[in-house]
Design a protein around this motif. Structure first.
Motif, PDB file in Angstrom:
ATOM      1  N   PRO A  36      -2.257 137.393 -35.583  1.00  0.00           N
ATOM      2  CA  PRO A  36      -2.544 137.364 -37.014  1.00  0.00           C
ATOM      3  C   PRO A  36      -1.479 136.691 -37.871  1.00  0.00           C
ATOM      4  CG  PRO A  36      -2.000 139.594 -36.323  1.00  0.00           C
ATOM      5  CD  PRO A  36      -2.098 138.758 -35.085  1.00  0.00           C
ATOM      6  N   SER A  37      -0.223 136.787 -37.502  1.00  0.00           N
ATOM      7  CA  SER A  37       0.841 136.233 -38.330  1.00  0.00           C
ATOM      8  C   SER A  37       1.020 134.730 -38.109  1.00  0.00           C
ATOM      9  CB  SER A  37       2.154 136.965 -38.040  1.00  0.00           C
ATOM     10  OG  SER A  37       3.223 136.362 -38.724  1.00  0.00           O
ATOM     11  N   SER A  38       1.201 134.329 -36.869  1.00  0.00           N
ATOM     12  CA  SER A  38       1.464 132.919 -36.558  1.00  0.00           C
ATOM     13  C   SER A  38       0.193 132.104 -36.367  1.00  0.00           C
ATOM     14  CB  SER A  38       2.315 132.817 -35.300  1.00  0.00           C
ATOM     15  OG  SER A  38       1.609 133.330 -34.186  1.00  0.00           O
ATOM     16  N   LYS A  39      -0.937 132.787 -36.171  1.00  0.00           N
ATOM     17  CA  LYS A  39      -2.222 132.124 -35.892  1.00  0.00           C
ATOM     18  C   LYS A  39      -2.225 131.387 -34.558  1.00  0.00           C
ATOM     19  CE  LYS A  39      -3.660 133.419 -39.933  1.00  0.00           C
ATOM     20  NZ  LYS A  39      -4.099 134.778 -40.019  1.00  0.00           N
ATOM     21  N   MET A  40      -1.254 131.687 -33.694  1.00  0.00           N
ATOM     22  CA  MET A  40      -1.177 131.061 -32.378  1.00  0.00           C
ATOM     23  C   MET A  40      -2.190 131.719 -31.448  1.00  0.00           C
ATOM     24  SD  MET A  40       1.265 128.741 -32.391  1.00  0.00           S
ATOM     25  CE  MET A  40       1.701 128.541 -30.683  1.00  0.00           C
ATOM     26  N   ALA A  41      -2.746 130.923 -30.538  1.00  0.00           N
ATOM     27  CA  ALA A  41      -3.605 131.453 -29.477  1.00  0.00           C
ATOM     28  C   ALA A  41      -2.741 131.629 -28.236  1.00  0.00           C
ATOM     29  CB  ALA A  41      -4.756 130.503 -29.194  1.00  0.00           C
ATOM     30  N   VAL A  42      -2.825 132.829 -27.641  1.00  0.00           N
ATOM     31  CA  VAL A  42      -2.043 133.138 -26.444  1.00  0.00           C
ATOM     32  C   VAL A  42      -2.922 133.931 -25.480  1.00  0.00           C
ATOM     33  CG1 VAL A  42       0.164 133.164 -27.673  1.00  0.00           C
ATOM     34  CG2 VAL A  42      -1.101 135.282 -27.399  1.00  0.00           C
ATOM     35  N   GLU A  43      -2.493 134.008 -24.239  1.00  0.00           N
ATOM     36  CA  GLU A  43      -3.195 134.803 -23.234  1.00  0.00           C
ATOM     37  C   GLU A  43      -2.994 136.288 -23.539  1.00  0.00           C
ATOM     38  OE1 GLU A  43      -5.413 136.060 -20.194  1.00  0.00           O
ATOM     39  OE2 GLU A  43      -5.262 133.970 -20.835  1.00  0.00           O
ATOM     40  N   ARG A  44      -4.093 137.051 -23.532  1.00  0.00           N
ATOM     41  CA  ARG A  44      -4.021 138.482 -23.857  1.00  0.00           C
ATOM     42  C   ARG A  44      -2.990 139.215 -22.983  1.00  0.00           C
ATOM     43  NH1 ARG A  44      -6.936 142.294 -26.469  1.00  0.00           N
ATOM     44  NH2 ARG A  44      -8.679 140.889 -26.858  1.00  0.00           N
ATOM     45  N   ALA A  45      -3.033 139.009 -21.685  1.00  0.00           N
ATOM     46  CA  ALA A  45      -2.112 139.718 -20.788  1.00  0.00           C
ATOM     47  C   ALA A  45      -0.658 139.376 -21.110  1.00  0.00           C
ATOM     48  CB  ALA A  45      -2.430 139.390 -19.333  1.00  0.00           C
ATOM     49  N   ALA A  46      -0.386 138.133 -21.470  1.00  0.00           N
ATOM     50  CA  ALA A  46       0.989 137.715 -21.771  1.00  0.00           C
ATOM     51  C   ALA A  46       1.509 138.394 -23.037  1.00  0.00           C
ATOM     52  CB  ALA A  46       1.066 136.199 -21.915  1.00  0.00           C
ATOM     53  N   ILE A  47       0.698 138.446 -24.077  1.00  0.00           N
ATOM     54  CA  ILE A  47       1.164 139.068 -25.318  1.00  0.00           C
ATOM     55  C   ILE A  47       1.271 140.577 -25.154  1.00  0.00           C
ATOM     56  CG2 ILE A  47      -1.093 139.235 -26.456  1.00  0.00           C
ATOM     57  CD1 ILE A  47       2.292 138.395 -28.129  1.00  0.00           C
ATOM     58  N   LEU A  48       0.393 141.173 -24.351  1.00  0.00           N
ATOM     59  CA  LEU A  48       0.510 142.612 -24.110  1.00  0.00           C
ATOM     60  C   LEU A  48       1.807 142.937 -23.374  1.00  0.00           C
ATOM     61  CD1 LEU A  48      -3.176 143.596 -23.258  1.00  0.00           C
ATOM     62  CD2 LEU A  48      -1.914 144.027 -25.383  1.00  0.00           C
ATOM     63  N   ARG A  49       2.201 142.087 -22.423  1.00  0.00           N
ATOM     64  CA  ARG A  49       3.491 142.281 -21.733  1.00  0.00           C
ATOM     65  C   ARG A  49       4.639 142.149 -22.729  1.00  0.00           C
ATOM     66  NH1 ARG A  49       1.048 139.243 -17.700  1.00  0.00           N
ATOM     67  NH2 ARG A  49       2.091 137.369 -18.432  1.00  0.00           N
ATOM     68  N   HIS A  50       4.548 141.155 -23.613  1.00  0.00           N
ATOM     69  CA  HIS A  50       5.589 140.965 -24.628  1.00  0.00           C
ATOM     70  C   HIS A  50       5.700 142.194 -25.525  1.00  0.00           C
ATOM     71  CE1 HIS A  50       7.891 139.192 -27.911  1.00  0.00           C
ATOM     72  NE2 HIS A  50       6.968 139.668 -28.725  1.00  0.00           N
ATOM     73  N   LEU A  51       4.558 142.752 -25.905  1.00  0.00           N
ATOM     74  CA  LEU A  51       4.559 143.901 -26.814  1.00  0.00           C
ATOM     75  C   LEU A  51       5.171 145.149 -26.191  1.00  0.00           C
ATOM     76  CD1 LEU A  51       1.099 143.431 -28.576  1.00  0.00           C
ATOM     77  CD2 LEU A  51       3.381 142.986 -29.522  1.00  0.00           C
ATOM     78  N   LEU A  52       5.252 145.211 -24.870  1.00  0.00           N
ATOM     79  CA  LEU A  52       5.924 146.344 -24.220  1.00  0.00           C
ATOM     80  C   LEU A  52       7.415 146.376 -24.553  1.00  0.00           C
ATOM     81  CD1 LEU A  52       4.273 146.270 -20.684  1.00  0.00           C
ATOM     82  CD2 LEU A  52       3.822 147.895 -22.541  1.00  0.00           C
ATOM     83  N   ASP A  53       7.999 145.195 -24.753  1.00  0.00           N
ATOM     84  CA  ASP A  53       9.427 145.091 -25.060  1.00  0.00           C
ATOM     85  C   ASP A  53       9.717 144.943 -26.546  1.00  0.00           C
ATOM     86  OD1 ASP A  53      10.194 145.195 -22.364  1.00  0.00           O
ATOM     87  OD2 ASP A  53       9.858 143.042 -22.133  1.00  0.00           O
ATOM     88  N   SER A  54       8.783 144.330 -27.267  1.00  0.00           N
ATOM     89  CA  SER A  54       9.035 144.031 -28.676  1.00  0.00           C
ATOM     90  C   SER A  54       7.712 144.035 -29.435  1.00  0.00           C
ATOM     91  CB  SER A  54       9.695 142.657 -28.801  1.00  0.00           C
ATOM     92  OG  SER A  54       9.843 142.303 -30.158  1.00  0.00           O
ATOM     93  N   ALA A  55       7.586 144.892 -30.433  1.00  0.00           N
ATOM     94  CA  ALA A  55       6.351 144.998 -31.215  1.00  0.00           C
ATOM     95  C   ALA A  55       6.326 143.947 -32.318  1.00  0.00           C
ATOM     96  CB  ALA A  55       6.205 146.397 -31.792  1.00  0.00           C
ATOM     97  N   THR A  56       6.540 142.681 -31.906  1.00  0.00           N
ATOM     98  CA  THR A  56       6.567 141.582 -32.866  1.00  0.00           C
ATOM     99  C   THR A  56       5.794 140.387 -32.343  1.00  0.00           C
ATOM    100  OG1 THR A  56       8.568 140.631 -31.907  1.00  0.00           O
ATOM    101  CG2 THR A  56       8.876 142.214 -33.712  1.00  0.00           C
ATOM    102  N   ASP A  57       5.361 139.537 -33.281  1.00  0.00           N
ATOM    103  CA  ASP A  57       4.789 138.239 -32.940  1.00  0.00           C
ATOM    104  C   ASP A  57       5.957 137.415 -32.386  1.00  0.00           C
ATOM    105  OD1 ASP A  57       4.198 135.412 -33.269  1.00  0.00           O
ATOM    106  OD2 ASP A  57       2.527 135.983 -34.571  1.00  0.00           O
ATOM    107  N   PRO A  58       5.860 136.870 -31.171  1.00  0.00           N
ATOM    108  CA  PRO A  58       6.997 136.147 -30.595  1.00  0.00           C
ATOM    109  C   PRO A  58       7.333 134.849 -31.325  1.00  0.00           C
ATOM    110  CG  PRO A  58       5.083 135.966 -29.175  1.00  0.00           C
ATOM    111  CD  PRO A  58       4.724 136.939 -30.262  1.00  0.00           C
ATOM    112  N   PHE A  59       6.446 134.381 -32.195  1.00  0.00           N
ATOM    113  CA  PHE A  59       6.675 133.125 -32.897  1.00  0.00           C
ATOM    114  C   PHE A  59       7.227 133.323 -34.304  1.00  0.00           C
ATOM    115  CE2 PHE A  59       3.309 132.688 -29.785  1.00  0.00           C
ATOM    116  CZ  PHE A  59       3.855 131.721 -28.965  1.00  0.00           C
TER     117      PHE A  59
END
Length: 97
Positions: A36-59
């Motif tokens: 929602p913030s960056s409007k980037m399209a990413v793989e669901r599994a990849a962003i879910l893994r990222h959210l385990l460590d950081s509850a932020t948009d990586p971009f």
């Protein structure tokens, strides 16, 4: 799923469009979601893994929670169409009548 291995093997025949590649994993997306913030399209599994460590948009580093991820159905349809085209036998591979 079964067409994916075949499309990867034939990737040199038709270049993988950049918009189909997850910017986090650098591989073909299977289940793209829009952030929602960056409007980037990413793989669901990849962003879910990222959210385990950081509850932020990586971009953008804006707060992000899994519930905010929006499936990108239009992008997924284009990816599925591209994969189907690659999985279809080429004229040279088609069995003779």
């Amino acid at each position: 799923q079964d067409g994916c291995a075949r499309c990867v093997g034939r990737a040199e025949l038709r270049e993988l469009p950049d918009e189909f590649v997850c910017p986090i994993t650098a591989v073909l997306m299977q289940e793209p979601v829009r952030l929602p913030s960056s409007k980037m399209a990413v793989e669901r599994a990849a962003i879910l893994r990222h959210l385990l460590d950081s509850a932020t948009d990586p971009f953008t580093r804006a707060p992000l929670h899994a519930q905010q991820l929006e499936p990108d159905v239009e992008l997924r349809a284009r990816i599925d169409e591209w994969r189907a085209e690659l999985a279809a036998p080429s004229p040279a591979e088609a069995p003779a009548p």
